[in-house]
Design a protein around this motif. Structure first.
Motif, PDB file in Angstrom:
ATOM      1  N   ARG A 120      48.297  49.423  35.869  1.00  0.00           N
ATOM      2  CA  ARG A 120      48.981  49.551  37.032  1.00  0.00           C
ATOM      3  C   ARG A 120      49.286  48.322  37.653  1.00  0.00           C
ATOM      4  NH1 ARG A 120      43.849  52.710  37.076  1.00  0.00           N
ATOM      5  NH2 ARG A 120      44.481  54.988  37.138  1.00  0.00           N
ATOM      6  N   LYS A 121      50.568  48.507  38.528  1.00  0.00           N
ATOM      7  CA  LYS A 121      51.100  47.012  38.884  1.00  0.00           C
ATOM      8  C   LYS A 121      50.422  46.567  40.160  1.00  0.00           C
ATOM      9  CE  LYS A 121      55.614  45.393  40.029  1.00  0.00           C
ATOM     10  NZ  LYS A 121      57.212  45.413  39.406  1.00  0.00           N
ATOM     11  N   ILE A 122      50.073  45.361  40.063  1.00  0.00           N
ATOM     12  CA  ILE A 122      49.354  44.689  41.246  1.00  0.00           C
ATOM     13  C   ILE A 122      50.090  43.667  42.000  1.00  0.00           C
ATOM     14  CG2 ILE A 122      48.012  43.062  39.531  1.00  0.00           C
ATOM     15  CD1 ILE A 122      45.594  43.691  41.478  1.00  0.00           C
ATOM     16  N   CYS A 123      51.155  43.246  41.117  1.00  0.00           N
ATOM     17  CA  CYS A 123      51.913  41.836  41.452  1.00  0.00           C
ATOM     18  C   CYS A 123      53.263  42.000  40.935  1.00  0.00           C
ATOM     19  CB  CYS A 123      51.497  40.773  41.326  1.00  0.00           C
ATOM     20  SG  CYS A 123      52.051  39.387  41.700  1.00  0.00           S
ATOM     21  N   GLY A 124      54.365  41.684  41.308  1.00  0.00           N
ATOM     22  CA  GLY A 124      55.750  41.711  41.132  1.00  0.00           C
ATOM     23  C   GLY A 124      56.114  40.155  41.451  1.00  0.00           C
ATOM     24  N   VAL A 125      56.947  39.562  40.403  1.00  0.00           N
ATOM     25  CA  VAL A 125      57.541  38.258  40.518  1.00  0.00           C
ATOM     26  C   VAL A 125      58.742  38.243  40.574  1.00  0.00           C
ATOM     27  CG1 VAL A 125      57.603  35.919  39.577  1.00  0.00           C
ATOM     28  CG2 VAL A 125      55.311  37.296  39.452  1.00  0.00           C
ATOM     29  N   ALA A 148      46.802  43.032  47.842  1.00  0.00           N
ATOM     30  CA  ALA A 148      45.238  42.549  48.097  1.00  0.00           C
ATOM     31  C   ALA A 148      44.453  43.760  48.673  1.00  0.00           C
ATOM     32  CB  ALA A 148      45.340  41.108  48.719  1.00  0.00           C
ATOM     33  N   ASN A 149      44.553  43.568  50.184  1.00  0.00           N
ATOM     34  CA  ASN A 149      43.531  44.270  50.982  1.00  0.00           C
ATOM     35  C   ASN A 149      44.021  45.510  51.547  1.00  0.00           C
ATOM     36  OD1 ASN A 149      41.736  42.402  50.370  1.00  0.00           O
ATOM     37  ND2 ASN A 149      42.329  41.190  52.316  1.00  0.00           N
ATOM     38  N   PHE A 150      44.482  46.347  50.592  1.00  0.00           N
ATOM     39  CA  PHE A 150      44.729  47.933  51.047  1.00  0.00           C
ATOM     40  C   PHE A 150      44.507  48.771  49.753  1.00  0.00           C
ATOM     41  CE2 PHE A 150      48.716  45.569  50.194  1.00  0.00           C
ATOM     42  CZ  PHE A 150      49.269  46.553  49.080  1.00  0.00           C
ATOM     43  N   MET A 151      44.803  49.981  49.935  1.00  0.00           N
ATOM     44  CA  MET A 151      44.667  50.863  49.026  1.00  0.00           C
ATOM     45  C   MET A 151      45.962  51.293  48.276  1.00  0.00           C
ATOM     46  SD  MET A 151      41.507  51.729  48.082  1.00  0.00           S
ATOM     47  CE  MET A 151      40.467  50.273  48.689  1.00  0.00           C
ATOM     48  N   SER A 166      41.603  45.003  46.218  1.00  0.00           N
ATOM     49  CA  SER A 166      40.460  45.578  46.877  1.00  0.00           C
ATOM     50  C   SER A 166      40.156  46.919  46.166  1.00  0.00           C
ATOM     51  CB  SER A 166      40.375  45.924  48.647  1.00  0.00           C
ATOM     52  OG  SER A 166      41.613  46.475  48.762  1.00  0.00           O
ATOM     53  N   SER A 167      40.999  47.392  45.505  1.00  0.00           N
ATOM     54  CA  SER A 167      40.603  48.702  44.813  1.00  0.00           C
ATOM     55  C   SER A 167      39.880  48.258  43.572  1.00  0.00           C
ATOM     56  CB  SER A 167      41.835  49.685  44.391  1.00  0.00           C
ATOM     57  OG  SER A 167      42.793  49.015  43.754  1.00  0.00           O
TER      58      SER A 167
END
Ligand code: BT5
Length: 253
Positions: A120-125, A148-151, A166-167
């Motif tokens: 699952r994608k957590i970050c894009g550059v 970061a801090n959301f669902m 956070s998830s």
């Protein structure tokens, strides 16, 4: 928990936060950083916003940026020749992956510019090279969007699954500490761009792309083959039945 603001970010004393702009809300930090760079902003100019209402991905796609994320763009004036500019995306991906792993989140790098956790994608550059006039040389706007801090459900994405810190961690993270760690890791990776072999070794150990049989879509064409390695320019080496391709851009299906 320290909320982000301009003073606190400046107090990190990072070489990548020499000049800081902080917004409660902005269209896109990437566009603002580009504007600043065109006006001559120095290496290490950092634009951060709590919310983006017009966040950009690649190829005109949008990047959803609710409060609680780390949405930032950096002006870089790299000392490496422009033909190596693609190294910057991979160096930044390594810097982000190390930051996430230090927090206990097993992020993997998916070529060209995604950080995934369990797929699952957590970050894009997003690294965009811009050639200015002769006086200015070229510069890179390095954008990083880190959930970061959301669902993940807050993003209401319909085309893919996302992850957030956070998830993954079951708790919120301190955004200032997160930014501090990220800037340190980015500075370390960007500081060894001309030693790309070392960055590559780290990249190889954290990627989920290499060795896989993949289909890459680029410019409306689909290439199918084995993702063999990155070359010294930071391009993906794809071995297909009709030959070997070196790709700077594309989408793995
Ligand atoms: C990227 O594009 O992954 C680069 C994203 C860069 C965002 C940063 S935030 C700070 C700076 N300012 C900007 O305006 N941009 C940069 P791409 O590979 O094209 O992925 C875009 C796709 O990711 C979208 O089409 C969605 O499917 C998905 N997506 C959108 N928002 C997301 C999010 N917050 N988390 C995970 N996936 C998302």
């Amino acid at each position: 928990m320290s909320a982000l603001d301009r003073e606190r970010i400046t107090s990190l004393e990072s070489p990548l936060a020499r000049k800081v702009e902080f917004y409660e809300e902005i269209g896109s930090t990437q566009e603002r950083a580009r504007e600043l760079a065109r006006k001559g902003a120095p290496h290490g100019t950092l634009v951060v916003s709590k919310i983006q209402v017009g966040g950009k991905g690649r190829l005109g796609r949008s990047w959803i940026s609710p409060p609680g994320g780390l949405w930032m763009s950096l002006v870089l004036r790299p000392e490496i020749p422009a033909r190596y500019a693609a190294r910057i995306t991979q160096a930044a991906a390594v810097g982000v992956a190390k930051t996430l792993r230090n927090l206990g989140v097993e992020a993997e790098i998916k070529w060209p510019n995604d950080l995934l956790v369990r797929g699952r994608k957590i970050c894009g550059v997003l690294a965009q090279a811009i050639v200015g006039d002769n006086k200015q040389g070229y510069f890179i706007i390095l954008g990083i969007g880190l959930n970061a801090n959301f669902m993940p459900s807050d993003l209401e994405l319909t085309d893919r699954e996302a992850a957030t810190l956070s998830s993954e961690l079951g708790r919120e993270v301190d955004l200032l500490e997160l930014l501090d760690a990220l800037l340190r890791n980015l500075d370390a990776e960007l500081g060894r761009l001309d030693d790309f072999d070392e960055i590559l070794a780290d990249w190889r150990s954290m990627t989920c792309t290499l060795g896989r049989h993949v289909r890459v879509r680029r410019f409306g064409q689909v290439l199918e083959g084995e993702a063999a390695d990155l070359n010294p320019d930071g391009a993906l080496i794809l071995k297909t039945q009709s030959g070997v391709f070196e790709l700077f851009e594309g989408e793995i299906e």
